[in-house]
Scaffold this motif. Sequence first.
Motif, PDB file in Angstrom:
ATOM      1  N   UNK A  40       0.596   5.621   4.018  1.00  0.00           N
ATOM      2  CA  UNK A  40       0.915   5.837   2.603  1.00  0.00           C
ATOM      3  C   UNK A  40       0.632   4.581   1.786  1.00  0.00           C
ATOM      4  N   UNK A  41       0.980   3.423   2.345  1.00  0.00           N
ATOM      5  CA  UNK A  41       0.724   2.161   1.627  1.00  0.00           C
ATOM      6  C   UNK A  41      -0.771   1.911   1.502  1.00  0.00           C
ATOM      7  N   UNK A  42      -1.523   2.186   2.570  1.00  0.00           N
ATOM      8  CA  UNK A  42      -2.980   1.992   2.524  1.00  0.00           C
ATOM      9  C   UNK A  42      -3.614   2.954   1.523  1.00  0.00           C
ATOM     10  N   UNK A  43      -3.137   4.192   1.517  1.00  0.00           N
ATOM     11  CA  UNK A  43      -3.675   5.171   0.560  1.00  0.00           C
ATOM     12  C   UNK A  43      -3.379   4.741  -0.878  1.00  0.00           C
ATOM     13  N   UNK A  44      -2.181   4.261  -1.154  1.00  0.00           N
ATOM     14  CA  UNK A  44      -1.816   3.811  -2.496  1.00  0.00           C
ATOM     15  C   UNK A  44      -2.692   2.640  -2.926  1.00  0.00           C
ATOM     16  N   UNK A  45      -2.929   1.676  -2.003  1.00  0.00           N
ATOM     17  CA  UNK A  45      -3.797   0.541  -2.335  1.00  0.00           C
ATOM     18  C   UNK A  45      -5.225   1.019  -2.595  1.00  0.00           C
ATOM     19  N   UNK A  46      -5.710   1.946  -1.756  1.00  0.00           N
ATOM     20  CA  UNK A  46      -7.059   2.483  -1.928  1.00  0.00           C
ATOM     21  C   UNK A  46      -7.202   3.233  -3.244  1.00  0.00           C
ATOM     22  N   UNK A  47      -6.202   4.012  -3.586  1.00  0.00           N
ATOM     23  CA  UNK A  47      -6.239   4.740  -4.863  1.00  0.00           C
ATOM     24  C   UNK A  47      -6.239   3.770  -6.046  1.00  0.00           C
ATOM     25  N   UNK A  48      -5.430   2.743  -5.971  1.00  0.00           N
ATOM     26  CA  UNK A  48      -5.356   1.769  -7.062  1.00  0.00           C
ATOM     27  C   UNK A  48      -6.699   1.059  -7.232  1.00  0.00           C
ATOM     28  N   UNK A  49      -7.303   0.653  -6.114  1.00  0.00           N
ATOM     29  CA  UNK A  49      -8.611  -0.015  -6.176  1.00  0.00           C
ATOM     30  C   UNK A  49      -9.657   0.952  -6.708  1.00  0.00           C
ATOM     31  N   UNK A  50      -9.659   2.195  -6.207  1.00  0.00           N
ATOM     32  CA  UNK A  50     -10.615   3.204  -6.659  1.00  0.00           C
ATOM     33  C   UNK A  50     -10.450   3.522  -8.141  1.00  0.00           C
ATOM     34  N   UNK A  51      -9.207   3.646  -8.602  1.00  0.00           N
ATOM     35  CA  UNK A  51      -8.932   3.925 -10.016  1.00  0.00           C
ATOM     36  C   UNK A  51      -9.436   2.778 -10.884  1.00  0.00           C
ATOM     37  N   UNK A  52      -9.182   1.551 -10.446  1.00  0.00           N
ATOM     38  CA  UNK A  52      -9.639   0.394 -11.224  1.00  0.00           C
ATOM     39  C   UNK A  52     -11.164   0.361 -11.303  1.00  0.00           C
ATOM     40  N   UNK A  53     -11.828   0.647 -10.185  1.00  0.00           N
ATOM     41  CA  UNK A  53     -13.298   0.661 -10.190  1.00  0.00           C
ATOM     42  C   UNK A  53     -13.825   1.781 -11.079  1.00  0.00           C
ATOM     43  N   UNK A  54     -13.215   2.955 -10.986  1.00  0.00           N
ATOM     44  CA  UNK A  54     -13.660   4.098 -11.795  1.00  0.00           C
ATOM     45  C   UNK A  54     -13.443   3.816 -13.282  1.00  0.00           C
ATOM     46  N   UNK A  55     -12.295   3.234 -13.621  1.00  0.00           N
ATOM     47  CA  UNK A  55     -12.031   2.913 -15.028  1.00  0.00           C
ATOM     48  C   UNK A  55     -13.022   1.882 -15.545  1.00  0.00           C
TER      49      UNK A  55
END
Length: 190
Positions: A40-55
């Motif tokens: 869950x922690x890895x997924x949250x970090x991955x989502x945050x990084x992915x969201x930042x890159x997408x934005x």
Amino acid sequence: MFEPGGPGPSAPVRLASLFAAMGPRTAATPPATNVEAIAAAAEARGRAVGRAEAEAELAPLLDLLRAAVGRVDAACTIDAEGLAPLFADLVGRVARAVIEGELRLSGDAVARLVATALAAVEVAGSVMVFASEADHDLLVRHSGDDRKEAPPPTFLIDPTLAPGDIRVETPKHVVTASLTARLAEIVAAL
């Protein structure tokens, strides 16, 4: 050796540790790991990084979209002052077309207009009616003169007159009328 009460560990403690050292070795049990929490922690970090890159990738496109929305809003804004002359011109053109159509279809309307205008003026002598070339034939074809005591009017072409303009001259009067000017007055009153 060590004496009881002297420096160093006591004999029973030494024997216990010696005995433990000689026995079979057992691996220490690692602490239990919570795989779900790690995932869950890895997924949250991955989502945050992915969201930042997408934005970051979408930021220029969002700026373009916001600018386009601003242009669409500006295009949809009605400039009443800017449109007023266009609508006035449109109303004038429609009114002129309706009047011209009515005059073409109903020649007796012209005859009534000319007869009414001539009857309103007391004429002692000849009457000359000047019209544009576009209006001359229509006036000649459809004008009737109900004035029994005066000679019929003479219809002449005046190239300086615009279509819809007319000038009537008698020995004592000059009367001018303009359909274009009258339509402009009506449109201005709107």
